[in-house]
Design an enzyme around this catalytic site. Structure first.
Site, PDB file in Angstrom:
ATOM      1  CB  ILE A 134      -0.976   0.026   1.203  1.00  0.00           C
ATOM      2  CG1 ILE A 134      -0.230  -0.065   2.539  1.00  0.00           C
ATOM      3  CG2 ILE A 134      -2.013  -1.064   1.086  1.00  0.00           C
ATOM      4  CD1 ILE A 134      -1.152  -0.001   3.764  1.00  0.00           C
ATOM      5  CG  ASP A 135      -0.086   4.353  -2.616  1.00  0.00           C
ATOM      6  OD1 ASP A 135       0.562   3.534  -3.282  1.00  0.00           O
ATOM      7  OD2 ASP A 135      -1.105   4.929  -3.029  1.00  0.00           O
ATOM      8  CE  LYS A 136       6.698   9.041   3.175  1.00  0.00           C
ATOM      9  NZ  LYS A 136       7.567  10.136   2.691  1.00  0.00           N
ATOM     10  CB  THR A 138      -2.330   4.095   1.971  1.00  0.00           C
ATOM     11  OG1 THR A 138      -2.602   4.898   0.824  1.00  0.00           O
ATOM     12  CG2 THR A 138      -3.566   3.271   2.294  1.00  0.00           C
ATOM     13  NE  ARG A 234      -2.630   8.500  -3.855  1.00  0.00           N
ATOM     14  CZ  ARG A 234      -1.315   8.641  -3.870  1.00  0.00           C
ATOM     15  NH1 ARG A 234      -0.527   7.574  -3.751  1.00  0.00           N
ATOM     16  NH2 ARG A 234      -0.774   9.841  -4.006  1.00  0.00           N
TER      17      ARG A 234
END
Length: 301
Positions: A134-136, A138, A234
Site C-alpha cells: 500500500i502507498d506510503k 496510506t 486514488r
C-alpha cells in the site's frame, strides 16, 4: 552494453524518449546516459533531441545497479496477527513498505526483519515477505508471508481476486450516489511519469464504493478493490471528480489541513490461510489523525 532497434512506433521521436520506451531504463536515467556520452546511434554519439529513424540501432551502457544493504531495525510495529506461515501488519501512515534507492531505512521491511523471525524469499532481499503493497501515505493492513509456500498461496489468491480488501477514504466533494462501481483502465500517465491515470490501453481496474457518511464538501466512503493497480483508488476517485482528501499527487492543492497526508486507510483484509484453508479476516480502525478529522467534520455538520 545493450542494443535496441528503433521500430515504426518510435520512429520520429526524440532519442531520450524512444530509448526510454524501448528499454527498461527510466527517461531521467536515459538523459544522464546521453549526457555522459554512453548512448550512440549507429555508432555515433547523439544528443537527446536527435530524432530517431526506424531500423536504427541504439547502443547504450546499462546503468550500474546499487546494491542495497538492508538492515533489521527496531522500529515499533503493530502486528495484528502472526503464526508460523503468515503475519498481518497494521502499517502506519507515512511508512514506505520496502527499501529503494531513496529509502534504505525506516521502511516496513526494515521493521519486520527485526520483529519477525522468518520471511519468504520469493521477492529477494529488498522485499522479504512482502506479498502486496500500500502507498506510503496510506495506513492499514498488509499480509506478510513467512515462507515461500505461504507466499505462493497468498499471491495466487491476489491474482484470482479472492482476497477481501476494504478501504475507508475521505474524499473531496459530495458523492451523489449511495453506491457505485468505477471500471476504467489504469496505466502510466503519459505526461507525468510519477503518476498513474485512466488511459486507453491501460490495465483493467475495478473499484466499488459505498457511502458511509456525508459532510459539507466531503464524503466518507468504503471502497473494495477487485483489482490491485498502482494508486488504483486514488486514480479512480480523482477520475470521477472526488479525489482523496489530502492526496498530494491526485488531489487539489488546497486540502483539509496541510501536511496531514492522505485520508485513505486499508481497514479490512481477508484471505484463506495458506496451510489450514481457514477463511481469516482482520479489521483495524482508522488512525487517530483520521478519526479526529472526522469528528471535526461532524461538529461542523
Amino acid at each position: 552494453m545493450a542494443v535496441v532497434i528503433i521500430d515504426e512506433a518510435n520512429a520520429g521521436l526524440r532519442l531520450d524518449k524512444a530509448l526510454a520506451n524501448l528499454s527498461k531504463v527510466s527517461r531521467s536515467v536515459v538523459i544522464d546516459l546521453i549526457r555522459e556520452g554512453k548512448v550512440s546511434v549507429e555508432g555515433q554519439v547523439k544528443k537527446a533531441k536527435y530524432k530517431v529513424k526506424a531500423g536504427e540501432a541504439i547502443t547504450y551502457e546499462l546503468p550500474e545497479i546499487a546494491v542495497l544493504d538492508i538492515q533489521a531495525e527496531d522500529i515499533p510495529l503493530d502486528i495484528v496477527y502472526e503464526d508460523a506461515d503468515v503475519a498481518v501488519i497494521n502499517k502506519p501512515q507515512g511508512m514506505v513498505v520496502h527499501p529503494s534507492a531513496g529509502h534504505t531505512s525506516g521502511t516496513l521491511v526494515n521493521a519486520i526483519m527485526f520483529h519477525i523471525k522468518d520471511l519468504s524469499s520469493i521477492n529477494g532481499v529488498i522485499r522479504p515477505g512482502i506479498v502486496h503493497r500500500i502507498d506510503k501515505d496510506t495506513s492499514g493492513l498488509l499480509m506478510i508471508a513467512k515462507n515461500d509456500v505461504a507466499h505462493e498461496s497468498l499471491a495466487a489468491q491476489l491474482k484470482a481476486k479472492t482476497n477481501k480488501r476494504r478501504y475507508i477514504a475521505l474524499v473531496h466533494g459530495e458523492v451523489p450516489n449511495e453506491k457505485g462501481t468505477i471500471e476504467a483502465p489504469i496505466g502510466r500517465n503519459p505526461k507525468e511519469r510519477k503518476k498513474q491515470a485512466v488511459v486507453a490501453g491501460g490495465k483493467a481496474a475495478k473499484t466499488r464504493f459505498t457511502v458511509l457518511e456525508r459532510f459539507p464538501g466531503y464524503t466518507l466512503l468504503a471502497l473494495e478493490l477487485e483489482t490491485g493497480r498502482t494508486h488504483q483508488i486514488r486514480v479512480h476517485m480523482a477520475y470521477i471528480g472526488f479525489p482523496i482528501a489530502g492526496d498530494p499527487l491526485y488531489g487539489p492543492s488546497k486540502t483539509l489541513i496541510p501536511n496531514l497526508g492522505q485520508f485513505l486507510h486499508a481497514e479490512t483484509l481477508g484471505f484463506e490461510h495458506p496451510t489450514t484453508g481457514e477463511l481469516m479476516e482482520f479489521q483495524v480502525d482508522v488512525p487517530d489523525i483520521f478519526a479526529q478529522q472526522l469528528e471535526k467534520l461532524r461538529a461542523l455538520s
